[in-house]
Design an enzyme around this catalytic site. Structure first.
Site, PDB file in Angstrom:
ATOM      1  CB  THR A   1      -0.893   0.010   1.256  1.00 25.31           C
ATOM      2  OG1 THR A   1      -1.483   1.294   1.406  1.00 25.31           O
ATOM      3  CG2 THR A   1      -0.101  -0.267   2.523  1.00 25.31           C
TER       4      THR A   1
ATOM      5  CE1 TYR B   1      -3.605  -2.257   4.954  1.00 22.19           C
ATOM      6  CE2 TYR B   1      -3.565  -0.020   4.089  1.00 22.19           C
ATOM      7  CZ  TYR B   1      -3.620  -1.386   3.886  1.00 22.19           C
ATOM      8  OH  TYR B   1      -3.695  -1.883   2.607  1.00 22.19           O
TER       9      TYR B   1
END
Ligand code: UDP
Length: 322
Positions: free
Chosen positions: A114, A138
């Site tokens: 990501t 995250y």
């Protein structure tokens, strides 16, 4: 046979379809905690938690050549509330999966990484050699997973590609599968909920960022473009004996307000827009420089923001009563 973890989820299901259309055999492993069994319309399906030791049964049953690993939690906001959940599933369980792959001599791995690994980068657009300074759990969970993969590859007989997605959006143009999260947290489906009347309004999380209109800027990339990149990355792993890391974005940034305006244009629906507090963990601007994957794998995104929103809108109308 390619094993797809999380293949009943949004990006995994689109990639499974693309792999099928390209002639690959697949087995989807998903525990359906976020995914939907009826998104697995191609290949085989096995209901397992990818972090469980029972996963060996799947490696016994099928002749697995490589793993494309989508299964993960991916909400920035939730990760701030529950960091342990993110480190356990996204990092620790992936380590377990790598261990099982080693046992069965499976040496090709693709990670869904990501843009959140970059944190708040100083230079935009972002290249892969930018310092990694994630600002939310995250992003951090993916950052350490990438590091573990790097170490694994250094040991030999194992190669990986890490694909750093920017903002995945849009849906299958045949509307066979699409985006469906519970709860939904992503901008485009939430705006389309407002357009279709499922929500009274859309809230902008902060309009005091250092950007032209004060709202966050993101790089939205069609899920089919992401799917295509996975196929190219898999072929690269089959043909070259090396690991690599690539950004996946369109290279164009749109502010939250611009995305809302595009949704209004595409849907021809009006709805109320309100400004709320900033959401913790949100960087101001994330825009990809994807020239590396273009040069190395010949990948280029095909779809722009209007096509992304239009495809998402068609799907949204189809599932409006879900
Ligand atoms: N966002 C917003 N309102 C919403 C949902 C998201 O203003 O209801 C903003 C969010 O703060 C971010 C951008 O839209 O700047 C994209 O958020 P999303 O959750 O879709 O993806 P992320 O960038 O967190 O991966």
């Amino acid at each position: 046979m390619i094993l797809i973890t999380g293949g009943a989820g949004y990006i995994g299901a689109h990639t499974n379809k693309a792999l099928h259309n390209a002639g690959y055999e697949t087995v989807v492993v998903d525990n359906l905690c976020k995914g939907y069994e009826n998104f697995v319309k191609w290949g085989n399906f096995e209901n397992y938690d990818f972090g469980s030791d029972d996963l060996r049964e799947v490696f016994e049953k099928y002749d697995i050549d490589g793993v494309i690993h989508f299964a993960a939690f991916s909400s920035v906001a939730e990760s701030v509330e529950m960091p342990q959940k993110y480190f356990k599933n996204n990092y620790r369980n992936t380590i377990n999966l790598l261990k099982i792959m080693r046992e069965y001599g499976v040496d090709k791995f693709i990670l869904s990484s990501t843009a959140a690994v970059y944190g708040n980068p100083e230079k935009i657009p972002i290249t892969e050699d930018t310092d990694l300074k994630p600002i939310n759990p995250y992003g951090h969970s993916k950052f350490i997973t990438e590091k573990a993969l790097q170490r694994e590859a250094e040991k030999g007989d194992f190669n990986y590609v890490s694909l750093r997605y920017f903002n995945a959006a849009g849906c299958d143009f045949d509307c066979e599968i699409g985006e469906l999260h519970d709860p939904e947290t992503h901008l485009i489906p939430l705006v389309l909920d407002a357009a279709i009347g499922k929500r009274d309004c859309i809230y902008i999380f902060g309009d005091d960022y250092d950007t032209p209109d004060g709202t966050c800027i993101r790089d939205y990339i069609h899920v089919n473009d992401l799917a295509d990149a996975h196929i190219k990355a898999y072929e690269y792993l089959c043909n070259e004996n090396e690991s690599n890391i690539f950004n996946l974005g369109n290279g164009e940034g749109y502010s939250v307000r611009e995305v809302i305006d595009m949704c209004k244009k595409v849907t021809k629906c009006d709805f109320e827009v309100k400004v709320d507090e900033r959401r913790e963990g949100d960087p101001a601007i994330l825009v990809a420089d994807s020239s590396k994957i273009n040069e190395k794998l010949g990948w280029k995104p095909k779809y722009d923001l209007e096509e992304i929103v239009s495809s998402a809108w068609e799907w949204h109308k189809k599932i409006k009563d879900v």
